[in-house]
Design an enzyme around this catalytic site. Structure first.
Site, PDB file in Angstrom:
ATOM      1  N   ILE A  12       0.844  -1.202   0.000  1.00 22.11           N
ATOM      2  CA  ILE A  12       0.000   0.000   0.000  1.00 22.11           C
ATOM      3  C   ILE A  12       0.883   1.256   0.000  1.00 22.11           C
ATOM      4  O   ILE A  12       0.581   2.249  -0.670  1.00 22.11           O
ATOM      5  CB  ILE A  12      -0.959  -0.008   1.212  1.00 22.11           C
ATOM      6  CG1 ILE A  12      -1.780  -1.306   1.210  1.00 22.11           C
ATOM      7  CG2 ILE A  12      -1.883   1.203   1.176  1.00 22.11           C
ATOM      8  CD1 ILE A  12      -2.574  -1.546   2.483  1.00 22.11           C
ATOM      9  N   ASN A  35       9.541  -6.782   4.873  1.00 23.33           N
ATOM     10  CA  ASN A  35       8.505  -7.449   4.076  1.00 23.33           C
ATOM     11  C   ASN A  35       8.340  -6.762   2.725  1.00 23.33           C
ATOM     12  O   ASN A  35       7.231  -6.659   2.203  1.00 23.33           O
ATOM     13  CB  ASN A  35       7.170  -7.463   4.832  1.00 23.33           C
ATOM     14  CG  ASN A  35       6.195  -8.460   4.240  1.00 23.33           C
ATOM     15  OD1 ASN A  35       6.592  -9.569   3.850  1.00 23.33           O
ATOM     16  ND2 ASN A  35       4.943  -8.080   4.132  1.00 23.33           N
ATOM     17  N   SER A 124      -7.440  -1.137  10.424  1.00 23.47           N
ATOM     18  CA  SER A 124      -8.004  -2.249   9.662  1.00 23.47           C
ATOM     19  C   SER A 124      -9.438  -2.503  10.085  1.00 23.47           C
ATOM     20  O   SER A 124      -9.809  -2.269  11.251  1.00 23.47           O
ATOM     21  CB  SER A 124      -7.161  -3.493   9.933  1.00 23.47           C
ATOM     22  OG  SER A 124      -7.853  -4.652   9.507  1.00 23.47           O
ATOM     23  N   TYR A 149      -2.403  -9.705  15.746  1.00 26.61           N
ATOM     24  CA  TYR A 149      -2.307  -8.631  14.745  1.00 26.61           C
ATOM     25  C   TYR A 149      -3.431  -7.622  14.953  1.00 26.61           C
ATOM     26  O   TYR A 149      -3.205  -6.404  15.046  1.00 26.61           O
ATOM     27  CB  TYR A 149      -2.367  -9.219  13.325  1.00 26.61           C
ATOM     28  CG  TYR A 149      -2.651  -8.169  12.275  1.00 26.61           C
ATOM     29  CD1 TYR A 149      -1.671  -7.263  11.901  1.00 26.61           C
ATOM     30  CD2 TYR A 149      -3.911  -8.065  11.673  1.00 26.61           C
ATOM     31  CE1 TYR A 149      -1.943  -6.268  10.951  1.00 26.61           C
ATOM     32  CE2 TYR A 149      -4.185  -7.089  10.731  1.00 26.61           C
ATOM     33  CZ  TYR A 149      -3.203  -6.195  10.372  1.00 26.61           C
ATOM     34  OH  TYR A 149      -3.481  -5.218   9.444  1.00 26.61           O
ATOM     35  N   LYS A 153      -3.689  -3.381  16.171  1.00 28.95           N
ATOM     36  CA  LYS A 153      -4.392  -2.274  15.505  1.00 28.95           C
ATOM     37  C   LYS A 153      -5.349  -1.577  16.487  1.00 28.95           C
ATOM     38  O   LYS A 153      -5.415  -0.344  16.537  1.00 28.95           O
ATOM     39  CB  LYS A 153      -5.160  -2.774  14.275  1.00 28.95           C
ATOM     40  CG  LYS A 153      -4.265  -3.290  13.150  1.00 28.95           C
ATOM     41  CD  LYS A 153      -3.409  -2.206  12.542  1.00 28.95           C
ATOM     42  CE  LYS A 153      -2.470  -2.695  11.468  1.00 28.95           C
ATOM     43  NZ  LYS A 153      -1.424  -1.728  11.102  1.00 28.95           N
ATOM     44  N   ARG A 231     -16.555 -10.165   1.243  1.00 26.19           N
ATOM     45  CA  ARG A 231     -15.571  -9.170   1.660  1.00 26.19           C
ATOM     46  C   ARG A 231     -15.688  -7.939   0.786  1.00 26.19           C
ATOM     47  O   ARG A 231     -16.157  -8.006  -0.359  1.00 26.19           O
ATOM     48  CB  ARG A 231     -14.130  -9.715   1.510  1.00 26.19           C
ATOM     49  CG  ARG A 231     -13.769 -10.852   2.462  1.00 26.19           C
ATOM     50  CD  ARG A 231     -13.661 -10.362   3.899  1.00 26.19           C
ATOM     51  NE  ARG A 231     -13.320 -11.450   4.826  1.00 26.19           N
ATOM     52  CZ  ARG A 231     -14.201 -12.261   5.404  1.00 26.19           C
ATOM     53  NH1 ARG A 231     -15.502 -12.141   5.140  1.00 26.19           N
ATOM     54  NH2 ARG A 231     -13.802 -13.198   6.249  1.00 26.19           N
TER      55      ARG A 231
END
Ligand code: NAD
Ligand code: UDP
Length: 338
Positions: A12, A35, A124, A149, A153, A231
């Site tokens: 992103i 990453n 997220s 994870y 957030k 989704r």
């Protein structure tokens, strides 16, 4: 005056760098490439014809960050840097809390030291948890995330809300992304997962290119029109444009504001697979497999707040997302590895 982009070499981040440079903004990128591949930033330069400063550093490295803030006049930060694989976070919770939380705390401390009070954070849809019915709106109570994870957030959102209470001049835009897929239409930058992908679209494109034999569709017995999960897939170029709007918003407002970035449409796993095959002409063999632990039947956004506050709406649909994901995969069969 520059915008610091942490994690700017990632999926992103690299697309957002293109949008920022195309809009004439000055940027500085920091990434440790844990990453990503620095080749992504070379291609950002190639696509935009613009240059920018690039620091190879960990955001948890306070001295490195101080150097960046000393050598540049940073007016705002877009904070992408972090680890993002849900399954891996269950296996390696300490690494996830360490990377995601410490990088944010160090960043906030150095921003404070240098008087920088504008932040756009990559949150997220996972913060909504399991208890809310879609379309998900920003005023819904946050759910309990189901993995480390997601907890990072939620915790960072809490930290930023607390900071904005303590410092009335601070502005934090908490962008809650839905499911980013697609790639820059040039096919020069895109998603470059390490190893076997966990996410649906990179798995589909790797099956289509012949790197993986077939897709497993995780469950077809959900209470959805075709039994597979829904989704809110969003084209990464639309998502990247949203950051440009968010940074402008952060410059003119104070306080913490959570904003969804999604299309508002829910597509099923099989909708995506069939659209991909139709748009690209490439078949995607699949089998129906058992449900994956932790998957929710339907997750999609209400995108109204982004339109109202940021003046932002998505432009691309599922067909363009499939076309551009395939264009990236086809032109870069092994990602950035040349
Ligand atoms: P990505 O892994 O492609 O990009 C993250 C970048 O941050 C990488 O370039 C990585 O090398 C860098 N990085 C990680 N830890 C770092 C550190 N400590 N110091 C410096 N650099 C570091 O991921 P992405 O898909 O571009 O996601 C960007 C952000 O958006 C992440 O915070 C992620 O959690 C969040 N997000 C992503 C999705 C998604 O589906 N891709 C969905 C919701 C939220
Ligand atoms: N999915 C699937 N097979 C895969 C990967 C994902 O059927 O190999 C499904 C998954 O169950 C979910 C949807 O695709 O319903 C999106 O999954 P992804 O991991 O991309 O995103 P998230 O779970 O974070 O929404």
């Amino acid at each position: 005056m520059a915008i610091l982009v942490t994690g700017g070499s990632g999926f992103i981040g690299s697309h957002t760098c293109v949008q920022l440079l195309d809009a004439g903004r000055e940027i500085v990128v920091v990434d440790n490439y844990c990453n990503s591949d620095p080749e992504a930033l070379a291609r950002v330069r190639e696509l935009t014809g613009k240059d920018f400063k690039q620091y190879d550093a960990d955001v948890r490295d306070r001295e490195a960050l101080r150097r960046i803030f000393t050598e540049n006049h940073i007016e705002a930060v877009i904070h992408f840097a972090g680890l993002k694989a849900v399954g891996e976070s269950v296996q390696m919770p300490i690494e996830y809390f360490d990377n995601n939380l410490i990088s944010t705390l160090v960043l906030l401390e150095v921003m404070k030291e240098f008087g920088c009070k504008r932040l756009v954070f990559s949150s997220s849809a996972t913060v909504y948890g399991a208890g809310n019915q879609p379309p998900l709106t920003e005023e819904m109570p946050l759910g309990a995330p189901t993995n480390p994870y997601g907890r990072t957030k939620s915790m960072i959102e809490d930290i930023l809300r607390d900071l904005c209470v303590a410092d009335a001049e601070f502005s934090a835009v908490l962008l809650r992304y839905f499911n980013p897929i697609g790639a820059h239409p040039s096919g020069r930058i895109g998603e470059n997962p390490n190893g076997i992908p966990n996410n649906l679209m990179p798995y589909v494109t790797q099956v289509a290119i012949g790197r993986l034999p077939k897709l497993s569709v995780f469950g077809d017995d959900y209470n959805t029109p075709d039994g597979t999960c829904l989704r809110d897939y969003i084209h990464v170029v639309d998502l990247a444009r949203g950051h440009l709007c968010a940074v402008d918003y952060a410059m003119e407002h104070t306080g913490a504001e959570a904003i969804n970035l999604g299309t508002g449409e829910g597509y099923s796993v099989l909708d995506l697979v069939h659209t991909f095959a139709r748009v690209t002409g490439v078949d995607v063999p699949y089998v129906i497999a058992p449900r994956r632990d932790g998957d929710l039947p339907a997750v999609y956004s209400c995108p109204d707040k982004a339109k109202e506050l940021l003046g932002w709406e998505t432009e691309f649909g599922l067909e363009e997302m499939c076309r551009d994901s395939w264009n990236w995969q086809k032109n870069n069969p092994t990602g950035y590895n040349k």
